[in-house]
Design an enzyme around this catalytic site. Structure first.
Site, PDB file in Angstrom:
ATOM      1  N   HIS A 283       3.898   7.183   5.343  1.00 32.74           N
ATOM      2  CA  HIS A 283       2.708   7.876   5.843  1.00 32.74           C
ATOM      3  C   HIS A 283       1.934   7.143   6.936  1.00 32.74           C
ATOM      4  O   HIS A 283       1.237   7.768   7.723  1.00 32.74           O
ATOM      5  CB  HIS A 283       1.779   8.299   4.693  1.00 32.74           C
ATOM      6  CG  HIS A 283       0.899   7.220   4.149  1.00 32.74           C
ATOM      7  ND1 HIS A 283       1.292   6.371   3.141  1.00 32.74           N
ATOM      8  CD2 HIS A 283      -0.364   6.861   4.470  1.00 32.74           C
ATOM      9  CE1 HIS A 283       0.302   5.544   2.858  1.00 32.74           C
ATOM     10  NE2 HIS A 283      -0.711   5.816   3.652  1.00 32.74           N
ATOM     11  N   ASP A 284       2.057   5.833   7.034  1.00 36.51           N
ATOM     12  CA  ASP A 284       1.342   5.076   8.069  1.00 36.51           C
ATOM     13  C   ASP A 284       2.256   4.503   9.146  1.00 36.51           C
ATOM     14  O   ASP A 284       1.792   3.815  10.053  1.00 36.51           O
ATOM     15  CB  ASP A 284       0.553   3.922   7.434  1.00 36.51           C
ATOM     16  CG  ASP A 284      -0.745   4.378   6.796  1.00 36.51           C
ATOM     17  OD1 ASP A 284      -1.301   5.412   7.217  1.00 36.51           O
ATOM     18  OD2 ASP A 284      -1.212   3.695   5.865  1.00 36.51           O
TER      19      ASP A 284
ATOM     20  N   HIS B 289       0.833  -1.209   0.000  1.00 30.83           N
ATOM     21  CA  HIS B 289       0.000   0.000   0.000  1.00 30.83           C
ATOM     22  C   HIS B 289       0.866   1.257   0.000  1.00 30.83           C
ATOM     23  O   HIS B 289       0.647   2.166  -0.804  1.00 30.83           O
ATOM     24  CB  HIS B 289      -0.953   0.003   1.197  1.00 30.83           C
ATOM     25  CG  HIS B 289      -1.590   1.331   1.453  1.00 30.83           C
ATOM     26  ND1 HIS B 289      -2.461   1.933   0.561  1.00 30.83           N
ATOM     27  CD2 HIS B 289      -1.463   2.195   2.496  1.00 30.83           C
ATOM     28  CE1 HIS B 289      -2.852   3.099   1.061  1.00 30.83           C
ATOM     29  NE2 HIS B 289      -2.259   3.281   2.219  1.00 30.83           N
TER      30      HIS B 289
ATOM     31  N   ASP C 157      -3.209   8.431  -1.184  1.00 29.48           N
ATOM     32  CA  ASP C 157      -3.629   7.409  -0.219  1.00 29.48           C
ATOM     33  C   ASP C 157      -5.083   7.026  -0.454  1.00 29.48           C
ATOM     34  O   ASP C 157      -5.438   5.843  -0.520  1.00 29.48           O
ATOM     35  CB  ASP C 157      -3.419   7.952   1.197  1.00 29.48           C
ATOM     36  CG  ASP C 157      -3.811   6.961   2.289  1.00 29.48           C
ATOM     37  OD1 ASP C 157      -3.529   5.760   2.147  1.00 29.48           O
ATOM     38  OD2 ASP C 157      -4.388   7.413   3.303  1.00 29.48           O
TER      39      ASP C 157
ATOM     40  N   GLU D 234       1.512   5.787  12.723  1.00 29.98           N
ATOM     41  CA  GLU D 234       0.141   5.407  13.083  1.00 29.98           C
ATOM     42  C   GLU D 234       0.015   3.906  13.361  1.00 29.98           C
ATOM     43  O   GLU D 234      -0.727   3.499  14.250  1.00 29.98           O
ATOM     44  CB  GLU D 234      -0.771   5.789  11.913  1.00 29.98           C
ATOM     45  CG  GLU D 234      -2.195   6.030  12.259  1.00 29.98           C
ATOM     46  CD  GLU D 234      -2.942   6.625  11.075  1.00 29.98           C
ATOM     47  OE1 GLU D 234      -3.899   5.979  10.616  1.00 29.98           O
ATOM     48  OE2 GLU D 234      -2.572   7.716  10.604  1.00 29.98           O
ATOM     49  N   ASP D 235       0.735   3.089  12.607  1.00 33.31           N
ATOM     50  CA  ASP D 235       0.488   1.645  12.628  1.00 33.31           C
ATOM     51  C   ASP D 235       1.636   0.773  13.133  1.00 33.31           C
ATOM     52  O   ASP D 235       1.520  -0.450  13.120  1.00 33.31           O
ATOM     53  CB  ASP D 235       0.126   1.176  11.219  1.00 33.31           C
ATOM     54  CG  ASP D 235      -1.190   1.756  10.734  1.00 33.31           C
ATOM     55  OD1 ASP D 235      -1.992   2.224  11.560  1.00 33.31           O
ATOM     56  OD2 ASP D 235      -1.417   1.747   9.510  1.00 33.31           O
TER      57      ASP D 235
END
Length: 179
Positions: A62-63, A36, A123, A66-67
């Protein structure tokens, strides 16, 4: 000797691959999650014609805060303040409940920098392309449809950022009867 710009990008890609190594998408094939973030950066480079390396690197990352267990301090130390700042702009606050995070994405979209808006558009484009062909595991058809509706609200607040990406997103919204 200063490293070649593509060296920084490859280090960024390797970092993201390592951090997301155990994560899978919710599609039926359980695609590796890192696909992704690679897709988001590729959309920016190929479809939006973005050459800004910091934007392409931030798309890869980008994630990651967050993840995963990565922190903004890690990103700043490894990839610099510019890349870290872009990631910070597109990162949801996971201490908030999901509905509040979704509400804030809509509300804050218009306030983000033009470079962060590019990442958000790419995204959403990658997520929506996947949703057109896959229903994530555990999702009802209603939840899938509500994601399209919500994504359009976010995208509407990002308009004027990149015509190529916006046209591609509008085609998806048209297919779903949202335009």
């Amino acid at each position: 000797m200063t490293p070649h710009p593509s060296s920084r990008f490859m280090e960024c890609l390797q970092y993201a691959a390592h951090k997301h190594r155990d994560q899978r998408r919710k599609d039926p094939a359980q695609t590796p999650y890192v696909n992704h973030v690679i897709n988001v950066s590729t959309i920016l480079a190929v479809e939006a014609c973005i050459e800004d390396e910091a934007v392409l690197m931030a798309a890869i990352l980008h994630d990651v805060v967050e993840d995963t267990d990565a922190t903004f301090a890690d990103l700043e130390a490894l990839f610099g303040a510019d890349v870290c700042g872009l990631v910070r702009e597109v990162t949801d606050d996971k201490s908030l409940d999901k509905q509040e995070r979704k509400r804030l994405q809509i509300a804050n979209a218009a306030k983000t920098s033009p470079r962060a808006k590019l990442i958000k558009l790419a995204d959403k484009l990658d997520n929506l392309r996947d949703l057109l062909v896959n229903t994530p595991q555990g999702w009802t058809e209603e939840r899938r449809e509500l994601y399209f509706v919500w994504a359009k609200q976010v995208v509407d607040n990002l308009r004027g950022t990149n015509t190529n990406l916006e046209l591609k997103l509008d085609e998806i919204f048209r297919q779903r009867g949202l335009l």
